[in-house]
Scaffold this active site. Structure first.
Site, PDB file in Angstrom:
ATOM      1  N   GLU A   1      -5.910  -4.860   0.900  1.00  0.00           N
ATOM      2  CA  GLU A   1      -6.134  -6.020   0.043  1.00  0.00           C
ATOM      3  C   GLU A   1      -5.490  -7.287   0.584  1.00  0.00           C
ATOM      4  O   GLU A   1      -4.444  -7.235   1.226  1.00  0.00           O
ATOM      5  CB  GLU A   1      -5.545  -5.766  -1.362  1.00  0.00           C
TER       6      GLU A   1
ATOM      7  N   HIS B   1       5.901   3.351   4.562  1.00  0.00           N
ATOM      8  CA  HIS B   1       5.815   2.207   3.645  1.00  0.00           C
ATOM      9  C   HIS B   1       7.141   1.482   3.419  1.00  0.00           C
ATOM     10  O   HIS B   1       7.610   1.314   2.302  1.00  0.00           O
ATOM     11  CB  HIS B   1       5.225   2.647   2.293  1.00  0.00           C
TER      12      HIS B   1
END
Length: 371
Positions: free
Chosen positions: A247, A153
């Site tokens: 998303e 990440h």
């Protein structure tokens, strides 16, 4: 009569519960075989970032840390690239030209940097100029902290909006419960700077105690797609969820996008880490995917001359190895199509003057073509 009432009440409550579980924004995925591709640059391992220079040549980042200048069919390694920690999802990441590149020559890129007192790495933003295939005048504009040896990440994408402001992303670095909800810590954020690295005075957390003043929005997981809407000028992003819950968001100044307090995903093991998908003060996504497609790269299609593409959104799928076309209507996703099925892990997609280029792991840079 009483038993009938109880039966009807139970039936009603059951219907409500089912309705709450159903994804009201779910959009079926169909296949579109009207498109193919032409390989422009072959034999690339992980082409994370791509920019096209004014002369038509290309700058391509390989996650391993190589910056490639592709010109006249030849690949040349650019010298004096900063030190990169290629670990897990980290490496040499996105690259973007200044909007006035032809007059000032600035090139911006993000990468996993070991700079700092702590061991490991964290995402950094640098700008430099390219002369004789060498980076010169390197300026470190932002370095997230603290470093960590975790490999997940890092983000990261870089885009300029129509005002010339610089937006970039840093993922939450595997620190789910520490970074994304804390504005005094880097990670899990969208950042906004001026082109010289200075912080705009109207950033939402300027003069907030101990806050990272470059933060524009927070509560993100791992944004690996940023695009500028060609009409509204707004920044759109997408971000990886865990198992489910990728998303699309339109970040707004100071807003909280919820991770990990709210999510439509679960842990990779299938266990739950939150039991809520909505909370006051936290923004809902414009769209979310269940199951995850593992999105990477994002571009609006416009000026392509293809009415089916123009006005819509292109997103790469790492997991399912296709290019997704999201048909938009009034700012909502109303249809989804798989383009270039089984092409490989799609890492990046850009729109350069109406030409769509796609970066595919293990293949290279390809150009989208209508049959």
């Amino acid at each position: 009569m009483k038993n009938h009432f109880i039966y009807m009440l139970v039936l009603f409550l059951g219907t409500v519960a089912c309705a709450q579980k159903q994804r009201v924004d779910d959009v079926p995925l169909t296949s579109n075989t009207n498109y193919t591709y032409e390989v422009i640059v072959s034999e690339l391992t992980n082409p994370w970032g791509l920019e096209v220079l004014p002369d038509g040549s290309m700058l391509i980042t390989e996650k391993s840390g190589e910056l490639i200048h592709f010109k006249n069919g030849k690949k040349t390694l650019v010298a004096n690239v900063p030190e990169v920690v290629s670990r897990g999802q980290g490496g040499l990441l996105d690259i973007r030209l200044h909007p006035d590149y032809e007059s000032n020559g600035w090139i911006y890129f993000t990468y996993s940097s070991p700079e700092g007192e702590e061991d490991g790495a964290m995402t950094a933003l640098m700008r430099a100029k390219l002369v004789n295939n060498t980076l010169i005048k390197k300026e470190l504009l932002y370095k997230g902290s603290p470093n960590t040896r975790k490999g997940q990440h890092f983000g990261s994408r870089v885009r300029f909006d129509k005002n010339g402001d610089l937006f970039f992303s840093i993922g939450e670095r595997g620190e789910r419960d520490a970074n994304p909800q804390d504005i005094t810590r880097d990670g899990g954020k969208i950042y906004r700077l001026y082109d010289d690295g200075s912080v705009p005075k109207d950033n939402p957390f300027v003069r907030k105690a101990d806050a990272k003043e470059a933060i524009y929005s927070y509560g993100h997981r791992n944004p690996q797609g940023i695009a500028v809407h060609p009409e509204t000028g707004k920044i759109w992003i997408h971000e990886h969820g865990p198992r489910g819950g990728d998303e699309i968001n339109i970040p707004e100044s100071g807003k909280n996008y919820g991770w990990p307090v709210i999510s439509y995903g679960v842990n990779y093991s299938g266990t739950s880490f939150t039991d809520i998908t909505k909370k006051e003060g936290m923004e809902q996504p414009l769209y979310y995917w269940v199951p995850s497609i593992a999105p990477s790269g994002m571009a609006f299609a416009y000026e392509t001359g293809d009415k089916h593409l123009d006005g819509n959104l292109l997103i790469g799928s790492l997991k399912f190895e296709y290019l997704e076309l999201d048909i938009l209507k009034e700012g909502r996703v109303v249809a989804r199509e798989k383009l270039l099925e089984d092409i490989g892990r799609v890492r990046n997609v850009i729109n350069h003057n109406g030409t769509i280029y796609v970066g595919v792991e293990g293949k290279g840079i390809v150009k989208l073509i209508k049959k």
